[in-house]
Scaffold this motif. Structure first.
Motif, PDB file in Angstrom:
ATOM      1  N   PHE A  84      70.790 108.540  -0.076  1.00  0.00           N
ATOM      2  CA  PHE A  84      69.616 109.269  -0.576  1.00  0.00           C
ATOM      3  C   PHE A  84      69.384 109.087  -2.075  1.00  0.00           C
ATOM      4  O   PHE A  84      69.119 110.044  -2.790  1.00  0.00           O
ATOM      5  CB  PHE A  84      69.697 110.761  -0.220  1.00  0.00           C
ATOM      6  N   ALA A  85      69.516 107.844  -2.533  1.00  0.00           N
ATOM      7  CA  ALA A  85      69.208 107.572  -3.936  1.00  0.00           C
ATOM      8  C   ALA A  85      67.706 107.734  -4.167  1.00  0.00           C
ATOM      9  O   ALA A  85      67.268 108.083  -5.253  1.00  0.00           O
ATOM     10  CB  ALA A  85      69.667 106.173  -4.314  1.00  0.00           C
ATOM     11  N   THR A  86      66.902 107.479  -3.151  1.00  0.00           N
ATOM     12  CA  THR A  86      65.444 107.557  -3.268  1.00  0.00           C
ATOM     13  C   THR A  86      64.934 108.807  -2.565  1.00  0.00           C
ATOM     14  O   THR A  86      65.192 108.987  -1.378  1.00  0.00           O
ATOM     15  CB  THR A  86      64.786 106.351  -2.550  1.00  0.00           C
ATOM     16  N   LEU A  87      64.218 109.660  -3.263  1.00  0.00           N
ATOM     17  CA  LEU A  87      63.580 110.796  -2.601  1.00  0.00           C
ATOM     18  C   LEU A  87      62.069 110.735  -2.717  1.00  0.00           C
ATOM     19  O   LEU A  87      61.344 111.310  -1.935  1.00  0.00           O
ATOM     20  CB  LEU A  87      64.063 112.128  -3.187  1.00  0.00           C
ATOM     21  N   ASP A  88      61.588 110.045  -3.740  1.00  0.00           N
ATOM     22  CA  ASP A  88      60.151 110.018  -3.971  1.00  0.00           C
ATOM     23  C   ASP A  88      59.550 108.732  -3.456  1.00  0.00           C
ATOM     24  O   ASP A  88      60.206 107.709  -3.401  1.00  0.00           O
ATOM     25  CB  ASP A  88      59.865 110.157  -5.466  1.00  0.00           C
ATOM     26  N   THR A  89      58.290 108.824  -3.116  1.00  0.00           N
ATOM     27  CA  THR A  89      57.602 107.645  -2.615  1.00  0.00           C
ATOM     28  C   THR A  89      57.063 106.832  -3.785  1.00  0.00           C
ATOM     29  O   THR A  89      56.466 107.374  -4.696  1.00  0.00           O
ATOM     30  CB  THR A  89      56.440 108.070  -1.710  1.00  0.00           C
ATOM     31  N   THR A  90      57.323 105.535  -3.740  1.00  0.00           N
ATOM     32  CA  THR A  90      56.733 104.629  -4.721  1.00  0.00           C
ATOM     33  C   THR A  90      55.822 103.681  -3.964  1.00  0.00           C
ATOM     34  O   THR A  90      56.215 103.157  -2.924  1.00  0.00           O
ATOM     35  CB  THR A  90      57.838 103.796  -5.412  1.00  0.00           C
ATOM     36  N   THR A  91      54.629 103.483  -4.465  1.00  0.00           N
ATOM     37  CA  THR A  91      53.694 102.580  -3.800  1.00  0.00           C
ATOM     38  C   THR A  91      53.228 101.511  -4.782  1.00  0.00           C
ATOM     39  O   THR A  91      52.898 101.818  -5.921  1.00  0.00           O
ATOM     40  CB  THR A  91      52.487 103.366  -3.250  1.00  0.00           C
ATOM     41  N   ARG A  92      53.272 100.256  -4.340  1.00  0.00           N
ATOM     42  CA  ARG A  92      52.825  99.150  -5.180  1.00  0.00           C
ATOM     43  C   ARG A  92      51.988  98.180  -4.359  1.00  0.00           C
ATOM     44  O   ARG A  92      52.171  98.071  -3.157  1.00  0.00           O
ATOM     45  CB  ARG A  92      54.029  98.369  -5.727  1.00  0.00           C
ATOM     46  N   LYS A  93      51.136  97.468  -5.059  1.00  0.00           N
ATOM     47  CA  LYS A  93      50.344  96.434  -4.418  1.00  0.00           C
ATOM     48  C   LYS A  93      51.270  95.288  -4.037  1.00  0.00           C
ATOM     49  O   LYS A  93      52.163  94.929  -4.806  1.00  0.00           O
ATOM     50  CB  LYS A  93      49.289  95.955  -5.413  1.00  0.00           C
ATOM     51  N   LEU A  94      51.062  94.763  -2.856  1.00  0.00           N
ATOM     52  CA  LEU A  94      51.913  93.678  -2.378  1.00  0.00           C
ATOM     53  C   LEU A  94      51.207  92.343  -2.558  1.00  0.00           C
ATOM     54  O   LEU A  94      50.279  92.027  -1.823  1.00  0.00           O
ATOM     55  CB  LEU A  94      52.248  93.909  -0.902  1.00  0.00           C
ATOM     56  N   GLY A  95      51.644  91.570  -3.520  1.00  0.00           N
ATOM     57  CA  GLY A  95      51.154  90.213  -3.741  1.00  0.00           C
ATOM     58  C   GLY A  95      49.645  90.079  -3.754  1.00  0.00           C
ATOM     59  O   GLY A  95      48.915  91.054  -3.892  1.00  0.00           O
TER      60      GLY A  95
END
Ligand code: GDP
Ligand code: MG
Length: 443
Positions: free
Chosen positions: A237-248
């Motif tokens: 559980f190192a990640t709890l928050d959502t990260t969103t990025r554009k994919l290519g």
């Protein structure tokens, strides 16, 4: 545990590597989940503790008073004493009564599976939203247990009131906890509403979401695909928050990738409920990447657990691709799914191609001819469709595109125009990149 009244989290393992004894019990027909002991070890370590001894038992049914039998309780007490451990961690959830009787009998602090996982979540919450969510989960778990907690706290002399809380104090605290829960729920609702508003603006986005067991390498894969700089750690559980990025750079339309909280077998229901807004990104995905750890001996069990969690979230029918990560550590190739190494950069190009094919396959392709330059209609098409070509000839315009929300949505939009137009369904995208043509030739 000081979550009882205020939600002010005091981690169970406060200083350094606290020694703990873990207790794994299988009940009735169920056998201990494969890898359960190993997983307990990782959970304890992620919470800052260290397993000094591990005991297991099989029982036809739990002992109502102490979960395990009295002989086992004595064995646990001796094991803890021998190992110099003052904390017991059970791999099951216990009733408040069981916790206090076990503490009485062993002289140790007793933590159950849900408390342990919540502690790790609380420890890893970075953003305001994650902190709200974990506090809500802790309070929801604590509320029905407050009387047990009071017992727990007063006996351990931890932090709260020296005179020992009576029933009145308990009632005050229940009321305070309920009020706080209501306030937190209210704030979460507002955060969710804002998110819906933000999302509705962009309909032309194809959403890909990374899901999978904790620590399989989802965040590392996110970084490999998007160069995202997402936090990676060899911890649960190192990640709890959502990260969103554009994919290519996909031709026409935007494809985004989101990394979010990982799953674990028997994920506490209070956490799932509180992380509803974080997990909404999973439910609203167009495509799920189910990431597994190819090098783990428990990969199939973990993948199965992820599948059932997804079903429980209402995400069971979303198209999915199985991705086996850490192929660099594994000697074998998977029977189904794609093998990649996020760290070694292996298979990443194939994964991008597969995502692109999956995206293209859901679009409804069409060839639209308009007796007009198009104006607002053309703008709408660019915003709501994956446009592959635009040809302008004199006063007419031809657009070949894929519709995210179906051809009917395009027809409905075109009905609003007064100029003549004709829409023809086509099977798939024309090959090649986005083309802009204007002038004498109409291809
Ligand atoms: N050997 C190897 N390790 C990896 C790979 N991908 C991730 N890891 C490691 O696995 C651990 C967990 O990675 P992380 O991305 O935080 O996992 P998450 O919990 O699923 O997001 C980290 O120590 C990573 O360095 C891989 O392809 N190969
Ligand atoms: Mg992660």
């Amino acid at each position: 545990m000081a979550i009882a009244s205020t939600g002010a989290g005091v981690p169970p393992f406060s200083t350094g590597r606290e020694k703990v004894v873990t207790v794994l019990v299988s009940i009735g027909q169920e056998s201990t989940a494969p890898g359960a002991e190993e997983e307990m070890r990782s959970l304890v370590s992620s919470a800052g503790g260290e397993v000094a001894a591990s005991l297991s038992q099989h029982r036809p049914s739990p002992d109502p008073a102490t979960f395990v039998g009295s002989g086992k309780v004595e064995e646990i007490r001796r094991a803890a004493a021998a190992a110099g451990a003052a904390t017991l961690v059970f791999d099951h959830n216990l009733t408040p009564g069981q916790v206090s009787r076990l503490e009485e009998a062993t002289g140790c602090k007793v933590i159950d599976r849900t408390e342990l996982i919540m502690t790790i979540f609380a420890d890893h919450a970075r953003t305001a939203e994650a902190k709200l969510q974990i506090e809500l989960a802790q309070l929801r778990y604590a509320l029905p247990r407050l009387s047990g907690m009071w017992h727990h706290l007063s006996r351990l002399g931890g932090g709260i009131g020296t005179r020992g809380p009576g029933e009145t104090q308990l009632e005050v605290d229940r009321r305070r906890a309920r009020k706080r829960i209501a306030a937190l729920e209210d704030r979460m609702k507002r955060i969710e509403e804002r998110r819906v508003l933000r999302d509705e603006r962009r309909r032309d986005i194809y959403r890909v979401v990374l899901t999978g067991y904790t620590n399989v390498g989802k965040s590392t894969l996110m970084n490999a695909l998007c160069g995202a700089g997402v936090h990676v750690e060899d911890r649960l559980f190192a990640t709890l928050d959502t990260t969103t990025r554009k994919l290519g750079d996909f031709p026409g339309g935007t494809v985004v990738l989101s990394d979010t909280v990982g799953f674990i077998d028997r994920l506490p229901e209070q956490l799932v409920a509180s992380f509803r807004s974080t997990l909404a990104v999973v439910r609203e995905a167009d495509l799920l990447l189910l990431v597994g750890d190819l090098s783990s001996p428990w990969r199939l069990e973990q993948m199965e657990s992820v599948r059932s969690t997804l079903d429980g979230l209402g995400a069971g029918s979303i198209p999915r691709i199985t991705v086996w990560n850490k192929a660099d550590l594994a000697g074998e190739t998977p029977v189904e799914g794609l093998a990649v190494s996020a760290l070694g950069g292996i298979g990443i190009d194939s994964l991008v191609r597969i995502i692109r094919e999956a995206r293209d396959s859901v679009l409804e392709w069409f060839d639209l001819r308009m007796e007009s330059p198009g104006g607002a209609a053309v703008n709408w098409l660019f915003e709501n469709c994956s446009v592959r070509s635009r040809t302008v000839l004199g006063g007419s315009t031809r657009i070949v595109a894929g519709a995210y929300r179906g051809r009917d949505a395009v027809r409905a939009r075109m009905e609003r125009e007064s100029f003549p137009w004709h829409l023809e369904a086509i099977d798939g995208p024309p090959s090649g990149a986005m083309a802009e043509t204007s002038g004498a030739s109409d291809g």
